[in-house]
Design an enzyme around this catalytic site. Sequence first.
Site, PDB file in Angstrom:
ATOM      1  N   GLY A  92       0.806  -1.229   0.000  1.00  0.00           N
ATOM      2  CA  GLY A  92       0.000   0.000   0.000  1.00  0.00           C
ATOM      3  C   GLY A  92       0.830   1.265   0.000  1.00  0.00           C
ATOM      4  O   GLY A  92       0.327   2.336   0.320  1.00  0.00           O
ATOM      5  N   ASP A 136      -0.401   0.128 -12.970  1.00  0.00           N
ATOM      6  CA  ASP A 136       0.441  -0.770 -12.166  1.00  0.00           C
ATOM      7  C   ASP A 136       0.481  -2.183 -12.754  1.00  0.00           C
ATOM      8  O   ASP A 136       1.546  -2.800 -12.827  1.00  0.00           O
ATOM      9  CB  ASP A 136      -0.110  -0.863 -10.731  1.00  0.00           C
ATOM     10  CG  ASP A 136       0.212   0.367  -9.892  1.00  0.00           C
ATOM     11  OD1 ASP A 136       1.178   1.081 -10.219  1.00  0.00           O
ATOM     12  OD2 ASP A 136      -0.513   0.613  -8.916  1.00  0.00           O
ATOM     13  N   LEU A 141       3.766   1.620  -4.640  1.00  0.00           N
ATOM     14  CA  LEU A 141       4.626   0.922  -5.606  1.00  0.00           C
ATOM     15  C   LEU A 141       3.901  -0.271  -6.235  1.00  0.00           C
ATOM     16  O   LEU A 141       4.540  -1.243  -6.640  1.00  0.00           O
ATOM     17  CB  LEU A 141       5.927   0.453  -4.939  1.00  0.00           C
ATOM     18  CG  LEU A 141       6.909   1.548  -4.517  1.00  0.00           C
ATOM     19  CD1 LEU A 141       8.152   0.928  -3.876  1.00  0.00           C
ATOM     20  CD2 LEU A 141       7.326   2.418  -5.699  1.00  0.00           C
ATOM     21  N   GLY A 142       2.590  -0.216  -6.300  1.00  0.00           N
ATOM     22  CA  GLY A 142       1.855  -1.247  -7.021  1.00  0.00           C
ATOM     23  C   GLY A 142       1.996  -2.630  -6.414  1.00  0.00           C
ATOM     24  O   GLY A 142       2.073  -3.631  -7.150  1.00  0.00           O
ATOM     25  N   ALA A 177       1.404  -6.317  -8.303  1.00  0.00           N
ATOM     26  CA  ALA A 177       2.473  -7.307  -8.454  1.00  0.00           C
ATOM     27  C   ALA A 177       2.032  -8.670  -7.912  1.00  0.00           C
ATOM     28  O   ALA A 177       2.307  -9.714  -8.521  1.00  0.00           O
ATOM     29  CB  ALA A 177       3.735  -6.822  -7.742  1.00  0.00           C
ATOM     30  N   SER A 201      -0.165  -4.498  -4.779  1.00  0.00           N
ATOM     31  CA  SER A 201      -1.283  -5.406  -5.041  1.00  0.00           C
ATOM     32  C   SER A 201      -1.278  -5.865  -6.501  1.00  0.00           C
ATOM     33  O   SER A 201      -1.600  -7.019  -6.804  1.00  0.00           O
ATOM     34  CB  SER A 201      -2.614  -4.749  -4.693  1.00  0.00           C
ATOM     35  OG  SER A 201      -2.706  -3.488  -5.291  1.00  0.00           O
TER      36      SER A 201
END
Length: 318
Positions: free
Chosen positions: A107, A157, A110-111, A115, A113
């Site tokens: 959260g 993302d 940096l994306g 990934a 979820s």
Amino acid sequence: MHTSSAPGAAFLLGEHAVVYGEPALLCAVERRATASVELIERERDLIKAENLDLSGFTASYSHGETDLTGDAGESLSYVTTALDAARNYLDSEQRFRVEVSSDIPIGGGLGSSAAVTVATLHAVFNAVSYKIEREELADLSNGVEVEVQGGNASPSDTYTSTMGGVTYIEPGSGVNEIDAEEIELSIGYDGGDAPTGEMVAMVDRRRKNVPEVQSTIETIGDLVDRGLDAVRSGDIEELGTAMNINQGLLEAIGVGGGSLARMTWAARDAGAVGSKLTGAGGEGCVVAVPDSPEIRSCMSLEGEYAFSSCQAEGVRSE
Ligand code: PMV
């Protein structure tokens, strides 16, 4: 077990604005989520998570019902929704044992979820020996994010995590991999997280009530195009200028945060030509160019830790 990993993604420019039809520029980063999958003959999926930057959990899942031990945060919904999406795509009732782990701050912009979703789907398709095209995997992963986040999730993302490298998101006309010069980033993390859905909803309310918020969003879109030329030609000064202006505009639309601002300025005071928050904002990560030990150590004094990254490889089998 079939194991896949997928990288996190930093917004160099354009978060939030991308939700309203503006472009965005992202870079896959050297922190990854990993999923291992095997086929099982059971009624329910068995899911286990360790090192998801949260305490671990185990869960079993079937038809929207989860039986959980531990603290799953939001991560579990991405895994269960991804499993249902894969079953739906394959028109299959197959159940899976899944183990996920990640060293991407959860959260934190940096994306993380995305990934987890991309790595899970990639490993599932490998486990059933189905060769899925990367574009299709990215689309399916975006569908999972849209479902879990209740409607507002751009493909930024999930696409970047799937493809890796530098990507240019052009809502309406598609997503492109960019042939960019090497970019080295310093990334600072303040230890916090922000709920993406709530931050997006807050900007949406402001955009509807305050015309200047809408025009600021359009200006962010213009900056992304300036940044695109800069990454193609390797002009870090020009990219940094666009990032600094973007940071000011993100604060103007209400998604800044005290610790993010402190890390942003710590990076600039230590020599960064550009620094800004990445992702939903509020709390989480700051991305700065160029990378240097001084920039990282000054950001970590204001936050929790900092690390360096260059363009990471997209989803892959391990
Ligand atoms: O904080 P993250 O990694 O979930 O990124 C959110 C980015 C937004 O532009 C705010 C939303 C989106 O779907 O693009």
